[in-house]
Design a protein around this motif. Structure first.
Motif, mmCIF file in Angstrom:
data_model
loop_
_atom_site.group_PDB
_atom_site.id
_atom_site.type_symbol
_atom_site.label_atom_id
_atom_site.label_comp_id
_atom_site.label_asym_id
_atom_site.label_seq_id
_atom_site.Cartn_x
_atom_site.Cartn_y
_atom_site.Cartn_z
ATOM 1 N N VAL A 82 0.752 -1.284 -0.008
ATOM 2 C CA VAL A 82 -0.208 -0.011 0.020
ATOM 3 C C VAL A 82 0.891 1.278 -0.111
ATOM 4 N N ASP A 83 1.716 1.188 0.594
ATOM 5 C CA ASP A 83 2.790 2.417 0.858
ATOM 6 C C ASP A 83 3.529 2.687 -0.664
ATOM 7 N N LYS A 84 4.045 1.781 -1.171
ATOM 8 C CA LYS A 84 4.247 1.779 -2.674
ATOM 9 C C LYS A 84 3.107 2.362 -3.661
ATOM 10 N N LEU A 85 2.271 1.885 -3.499
ATOM 11 C CA LEU A 85 0.759 2.300 -4.264
ATOM 12 C C LEU A 85 0.764 3.988 -3.968
ATOM 13 N N ILE A 86 0.717 4.209 -2.647
ATOM 14 C CA ILE A 86 0.649 5.552 -2.500
ATOM 15 C C ILE A 86 1.650 6.662 -2.884
ATOM 16 N N LEU A 87 2.788 6.097 -3.013
ATOM 17 C CA LEU A 87 3.972 6.917 -3.769
ATOM 18 C C LEU A 87 3.661 6.953 -5.204
ATOM 19 N N LYS A 88 2.978 6.044 -5.885
ATOM 20 C CA LYS A 88 2.589 6.152 -7.098
ATOM 21 C C LYS A 88 1.607 6.916 -7.361
ATOM 22 N N GLY A 89 0.605 7.250 -6.565
ATOM 23 C CA GLY A 89 -0.553 7.973 -6.549
ATOM 24 C C GLY A 89 -1.813 7.163 -7.088
ATOM 25 N N PHE A 90 -1.502 5.966 -6.764
ATOM 26 C CA PHE A 90 -2.781 4.802 -7.220
ATOM 27 C C PHE A 90 -3.748 4.586 -5.852
ATOM 28 N N VAL A 91 -3.451 4.912 -4.900
ATOM 29 C CA VAL A 91 -4.318 4.827 -3.580
ATOM 30 C C VAL A 91 -4.032 5.913 -2.586
ATOM 31 N N ILE A 92 -4.960 6.288 -1.884
ATOM 32 C CA ILE A 92 -4.701 6.991 -0.646
ATOM 33 C C ILE A 92 -5.148 6.367 0.571
ATOM 34 N N ARG A 93 -4.547 6.559 1.743
ATOM 35 C CA ARG A 93 -4.693 6.045 3.109
ATOM 36 C C ARG A 93 -5.359 7.245 3.957
ATOM 37 N N SER A 94 -6.387 7.095 4.515
ATOM 38 C CA SER A 94 -6.972 7.930 5.619
ATOM 39 C C SER A 94 -7.464 7.105 6.867
ATOM 40 N N VAL A 95 -7.705 7.951 8.024
ATOM 41 C CA VAL A 95 -8.101 7.706 9.231
ATOM 42 C C VAL A 95 -9.569 7.357 8.961
ATOM 43 N N CYS A 96 -10.195 6.422 9.683
ATOM 44 C CA CYS A 96 -11.549 6.341 9.715
ATOM 45 C C CYS A 96 -12.022 7.320 10.643
ATOM 46 N N LYS A 97 -13.299 8.069 10.351
ATOM 47 C CA LYS A 97 -13.802 8.947 10.974
ATOM 48 C C LYS A 97 -14.545 8.467 12.256
ATOM 49 N N GLN A 98 -15.147 7.386 12.203
ATOM 50 C CA GLN A 98 -15.731 6.668 13.460
ATOM 51 C C GLN A 98 -14.869 6.034 14.284
ATOM 52 N N ASN A 99 -13.656 5.358 13.697
ATOM 53 C CA ASN A 99 -12.871 5.013 14.620
ATOM 54 C C ASN A 99 -11.325 5.094 14.397
ATOM 55 N N ARG A 100 -10.782 6.064 14.899
ATOM 56 C CA ARG A 100 -9.624 6.534 14.501
ATOM 57 C C ARG A 100 -8.379 5.671 14.439
ATOM 58 N N ARG A 101 -8.706 4.359 14.932
ATOM 59 C CA ARG A 101 -7.729 3.246 15.073
ATOM 60 C C ARG A 101 -7.522 2.483 13.906
ATOM 61 N N LYS A 102 -8.508 2.763 13.080
ATOM 62 C CA LYS A 102 -8.895 2.241 11.634
ATOM 63 C C LYS A 102 -8.375 2.882 10.521
ATOM 64 N N VAL A 103 -7.387 2.491 9.606
ATOM 65 C CA VAL A 103 -6.996 2.960 8.477
ATOM 66 C C VAL A 103 -7.753 2.615 7.240
ATOM 67 N N GLU A 104 -8.153 3.302 6.562
ATOM 68 C CA GLU A 104 -8.965 3.020 5.082
ATOM 69 C C GLU A 104 -8.170 3.239 4.029
ATOM 70 N N ILE A 105 -8.229 2.523 2.939
ATOM 71 C CA ILE A 105 -7.493 2.606 1.743
ATOM 72 C C ILE A 105 -8.504 2.521 0.747
ATOM 73 N N LEU A 106 -8.158 3.504 -0.030
ATOM 74 C CA LEU A 106 -9.374 3.882 -1.261
ATOM 75 C C LEU A 106 -8.299 3.850 -2.674
ATOM 76 N N ILE A 107 -8.883 3.610 -3.551
ATOM 77 C CA ILE A 107 -8.143 3.440 -4.883
ATOM 78 C C ILE A 107 -8.531 4.905 -5.497
ATOM 79 N N THR A 108 -7.631 5.602 -6.129
ATOM 80 C CA THR A 108 -7.542 6.948 -6.893
ATOM 81 C C THR A 108 -7.940 6.713 -8.261
ATOM 82 N N LYS A 109 -8.196 7.800 -8.822
ATOM 83 C CA LYS A 109 -8.717 7.955 -10.164
ATOM 84 C C LYS A 109 -7.422 7.357 -11.168
ATOM 85 N N GLU A 110 -6.301 7.879 -10.583
ATOM 86 C CA GLU A 110 -5.173 7.202 -11.491
ATOM 87 C C GLU A 110 -4.852 5.835 -11.170
#
Length: 148
Positions: A82-110
């Protein structure tokens, strides 16, 4: 090189061992061909797998655990992928608003765009890999592999 050439010896190899060797050689050949087709896009098989999983989420984020469960190869370090895909701009990682311990990964348009480019190439690669089989044989092969 076929399995018979690889395991040529002076004694009879048990069919179980021959089968495992053969399956390993086939897996390696498939990995080589797929890796070669992904190389122009600077994507590994495991990174492609992560992107495909995220595309399958249809716009919904996935956590690392979900991605790891769905990976074809369970040996992969999902966080590193996931870290490598973030560097390439293909995914983003964010912290879940409901549970701050949960990390969410989302695919980007790229990420979706690179998958769209790869899909056609990979389809042709898969057809080439399986060119010696007719449709009936492929159904039978899948039936046998489902016994695992």
């Amino acid at each position: 090189m076929n399995v018979e050439e690889v395991i040529k010896t002076n004694f009879e190899i048990p069919i179980y061992k021959r089968t495992i060797i053969h399956m390993s050689l086939v897996k390696n050949k498939i990995d080589e061909e797929v890796t070669l087709s992904l190389k122009p896009y600077d994507i590994t098989i495991q990174q492609f797998n992560v992107l495909s999983i995220l595309r399958g989420q249809k716009g919904n984020p996935a956590n690392l655990s979900t991605i790891n469960e769905r990976m074809v190869s369970k040996m992969s370090n999902t966080t590193r992928l996931v870290d490598k895909l973030i560097l390439k701009g293909f995914v983003i990682r964010s912290v879940c608003k409901q549970n701050r311990r949960k990390v969410e990964i989302l695919i980007t348009k790229e990420g979706l765009q690179i998958l769209e480019k790869i899909d056609g190439i990979l389809f042709e690669t898969e057809k080439t890999i399986l060119k010696n089989f007719n449709e009936t044989e492929l159904h039978e092969l899948n039936r046998l592999l489902n016994k695992f």
